[in-house]
Design a protein around this motif. Structure first.
Motif, PDB file in Angstrom:
ATOM      1  N   ASP A 159    -184.389-101.790 -83.709  1.00  0.00           N
ATOM      2  CA  ASP A 159    -183.604-101.890 -84.953  1.00  0.00           C
ATOM      3  C   ASP A 159    -182.703-103.116 -84.891  1.00  0.00           C
ATOM      4  OD1 ASP A 159    -184.482 -99.689 -86.444  1.00  0.00           O
ATOM      5  OD2 ASP A 159    -182.962 -98.349 -85.597  1.00  0.00           O
ATOM      6  N   GLU A 160    -182.019-103.259 -83.770  1.00  0.00           N
ATOM      7  CA  GLU A 160    -181.081-104.367 -83.592  1.00  0.00           C
ATOM      8  C   GLU A 160    -181.813-105.711 -83.567  1.00  0.00           C
ATOM      9  OE1 GLU A 160    -178.168-105.678 -80.050  1.00  0.00           O
ATOM     10  OE2 GLU A 160    -177.924-103.598 -80.758  1.00  0.00           O
ATOM     11  N   GLN A 161    -182.910-105.780 -82.836  1.00  0.00           N
ATOM     12  CA  GLN A 161    -183.652-107.041 -82.716  1.00  0.00           C
ATOM     13  C   GLN A 161    -184.317-107.463 -84.013  1.00  0.00           C
ATOM     14  OE1 GLN A 161    -186.467-106.899 -79.505  1.00  0.00           O
ATOM     15  NE2 GLN A 161    -184.886-107.015 -77.950  1.00  0.00           N
ATOM     16  N   GLN A 162    -184.792-106.508 -84.779  1.00  0.00           N
ATOM     17  CA  GLN A 162    -185.541-106.818 -85.993  1.00  0.00           C
ATOM     18  C   GLN A 162    -184.708-106.672 -87.252  1.00  0.00           C
ATOM     19  OE1 GLN A 162    -189.250-104.245 -85.525  1.00  0.00           O
ATOM     20  NE2 GLN A 162    -190.050-106.165 -86.348  1.00  0.00           N
ATOM     21  N   ASN A 163    -183.420-106.360 -87.114  1.00  0.00           N
ATOM     22  CA  ASN A 163    -182.600-106.049 -88.288  1.00  0.00           C
ATOM     23  C   ASN A 163    -183.264-104.924 -89.083  1.00  0.00           C
ATOM     24  OD1 ASN A 163    -180.409-106.239 -89.952  1.00  0.00           O
ATOM     25  ND2 ASN A 163    -181.281-107.867 -91.207  1.00  0.00           N
ATOM     26  N   GLY A 164    -183.620-103.882 -88.367  1.00  0.00           N
ATOM     27  CA  GLY A 164    -184.346-102.744 -88.918  1.00  0.00           C
ATOM     28  C   GLY A 164    -185.726-102.713 -88.303  1.00  0.00           C
ATOM     29  N   CYS A 165    -185.995-101.712 -87.518  1.00  0.00           N
ATOM     30  CA  CYS A 165    -187.247-101.598 -86.764  1.00  0.00           C
ATOM     31  C   CYS A 165    -188.445-101.548 -87.704  1.00  0.00           C
ATOM     32  CB  CYS A 165    -187.187-100.321 -85.923  1.00  0.00           C
ATOM     33  SG  CYS A 165    -188.550-100.098 -84.787  1.00  0.00           S
TER      34      CYS A 165
ATOM     35  N   ARG B  10    -189.421 -94.650 -88.810  1.00  0.00           N
ATOM     36  CA  ARG B  10    -189.032 -95.897 -89.458  1.00  0.00           C
ATOM     37  C   ARG B  10    -190.133 -96.186 -90.460  1.00  0.00           C
ATOM     38  NH1 ARG B  10    -185.165 -94.597 -87.358  1.00  0.00           N
ATOM     39  NH2 ARG B  10    -183.639 -95.798 -86.168  1.00  0.00           N
TER      40      ARG B  10
ATOM     41  N   ARG C 206    -194.010-106.088 -92.417  1.00  0.00           N
ATOM     42  CA  ARG C 206    -193.460-106.054 -91.066  1.00  0.00           C
ATOM     43  C   ARG C 206    -194.182-105.066 -90.168  1.00  0.00           C
ATOM     44  NH1 ARG C 206    -187.185-105.094 -90.045  1.00  0.00           N
ATOM     45  NH2 ARG C 206    -187.220-106.516 -91.772  1.00  0.00           N
TER      46      ARG C 206
END
Length: 166
Positions: free
Chosen positions: A66-72, A128, A134
């Motif tokens: 979530d953090e890396q992709q700005n939303g998993c 998710r 994506r």
């Protein structure tokens, strides 16, 4: 005369070999959009899937993605099997390095996608949601699963389910 032109056109007038696949993909996506669970083939132009357990460690990996992709990207949880299905780009299976806590599957395997509106149990649901633009990036996902080490691993259960030696 028109008949001669059509006959002389040869193979170009026959449907392209990949049109049947395209029709299958469109039917599948329409079924999912119509809020029906739908079985799809992995690989091709859609996606491969990484399978891990769905415990606390896997939730930590989801949070990191979530953090890396700005939303998993899209993840399906199946409470009945205790697995997460992480949707990754097609072809990932061929490049996925062996992993102690996850398995990557592609063609010729299949997966049942839950309706796009299913976000809670019973049965598999979108932990998710799927976004058309994506998928999960394989390398960061591999590292997140290696860091958080979700247990139990799916290897033996998948081997048994697929009739493979374990």
């Amino acid at each position: 005369m028109m008949h001669q032109l059509v006959q002389s056109a040869g193979p170009g007038r026959e449907p392209a070999a990949d049109m049947a696949d395209l029709a299958d993909v469109i039917r599948t996506l329409l079924a999912v959009e119509a809020r029906r669970d739908t079985r799809v083939r992995l690989g091709g132009n859609l996606f491969d899937v990484v399978i891990s357990s769905c415990g606390e460690q896997a939730r930590a990996a989801v949070a990191q993605m979530d953090e890396q992709q700005n939303g998993c990207g899209p993840v399906i949880e199946d409470p009945d099997t205790g697995w997460l299905y992480w949707l990754v780009p097609p072809g990932t299976c061929g490049r996925w390095e062996p992993h102690g806590h996850a398995v990557c599957l592609g063609a010729p395997h299949t997966i049942t996608l839950p309706s796009l509106t299913r976000s809670t149990p019973p049965g598999p649901y979108w932990l998710r949601p799927s976004a058309s633009d994506r998928l999960l990036p394989p390398d960061p996902l591999w590292r997140a699963l290696a860091l958080f080490r979700p247990e139990p691993t799916p290897h033996a259960a998948l081997a048994a389910q697929l009739g493979l030696p374990h």
